[in-house]
Design an enzyme around this catalytic site. Structure first.
Site, PDB file in Angstrom:
ATOM      1  CG  HIS A   1       0.343 -11.206 -13.240  1.00  0.00           C
ATOM      2  ND1 HIS A   1      -0.511 -10.804 -14.242  1.00  0.00           N
ATOM      3  CD2 HIS A   1       1.075 -12.212 -13.779  1.00  0.00           C
ATOM      4  CE1 HIS A   1      -0.302 -11.520 -15.327  1.00  0.00           C
ATOM      5  NE2 HIS A   1       0.665 -12.385 -15.069  1.00  0.00           N
TER       6      HIS A   1
ATOM      7  CG  HIS B   1      13.496 -12.253  -2.765  1.00  0.00           C
ATOM      8  ND1 HIS B   1      14.835 -12.033  -2.996  1.00  0.00           N
ATOM      9  CD2 HIS B   1      12.978 -11.058  -2.420  1.00  0.00           C
ATOM     10  CE1 HIS B   1      15.105 -10.753  -2.794  1.00  0.00           C
ATOM     11  NE2 HIS B   1      13.985 -10.136  -2.450  1.00  0.00           N
TER      12      HIS B   1
ATOM     13  CD  GLU C   1      13.999  -9.066   1.284  1.00  0.00           C
ATOM     14  OE1 GLU C   1      14.913  -8.564   1.951  1.00  0.00           O
ATOM     15  OE2 GLU C   1      13.829  -8.832   0.074  1.00  0.00           O
TER      16      GLU C   1
ATOM     17  NE  ARG D   1       5.471 -22.595 -16.198  1.00  0.00           N
ATOM     18  CZ  ARG D   1       6.162 -21.577 -16.696  1.00  0.00           C
ATOM     19  NH1 ARG D   1       7.165 -21.066 -16.013  1.00  0.00           N
ATOM     20  NH2 ARG D   1       5.871 -21.079 -17.880  1.00  0.00           N
TER      21      ARG D   1
ATOM     22  CG  ASN E   1       1.480 -25.885 -16.443  1.00  0.00           C
ATOM     23  OD1 ASN E   1       0.778 -25.390 -17.308  1.00  0.00           O
ATOM     24  ND2 ASN E   1       2.514 -25.242 -15.912  1.00  0.00           N
TER      25      ASN E   1
ATOM     26  CD  GLU F   1      -0.590 -16.096 -14.413  1.00  0.00           C
ATOM     27  OE1 GLU F   1      -0.536 -17.103 -15.139  1.00  0.00           O
ATOM     28  OE2 GLU F   1      -0.369 -14.935 -14.839  1.00  0.00           O
TER      29      GLU F   1
END
Length: 136
Positions: free
Chosen positions: A5, A74, A122, A9, A60, A56
């Site tokens: 993965h 990207h 992209e 964030r 937070n 993922e």
């Protein structure tokens, strides 16, 4: 080994999950909440993690915005019809920042969009991308 993965964030998990699932057509594969350390993870993708790499999304709880920095480039997604897909992304409220068309000096058809946090994605026309994927 294999790629599992890519983690990014995000400032609003629900908004990001909606974007990746509703605008880009991914599925929310699983979520994980860690109350002790105050974060939630959502894994999104086009197929189960046992089959291909996913994204993922890390939220937070006490952070609403991030500086994207200069190191991240990207995420790239292959699409069958880049022109129709960009039209659909716009219809769904997505932000197309580079209209679909060939790269300068080449024939590979690409477009760029941004997610709600500003990450670049992209889009590459699959018939153009296949050469880079080792397909004839």
């Amino acid at each position: 080994m294999r790629l599992l993965h890519t983690m990014i964030r995000v400032g609003d998990l629900d908004r990001s999950v909606r974007f990746y699932c509703e605008v880009l057509g991914m599925k929310c594969l699983r979520t994980s909440v860690n109350e002790a350390y105050r974060y939630t993870l959502a894994f999104v993708g086009y197929a189960d993690e046992s089959e291909q790499a996913v994204i993922e999304l890390t939220y937070n709880w006490d952070q609403k915005q991030y500086d994207l920095g200069t190191g991240f480039g990207h995420i790239a997604l292959g699409v069958d019809d880049i022109y129709a897909r960009c039209a659909e992304i716009k219809r769904l409220g997505g932000n197309v920042t580079r209209e679909p068309g060939p790269v300068k000096g080449g024939t590979t058809e690409i477009a760029f969009i941004t997610d709600p946090d500003g990450y670049k994605i992209e889009l590459i026309q699959m018939r153009s991308a296949k050469a880079g994927l080792g397909s004839p």
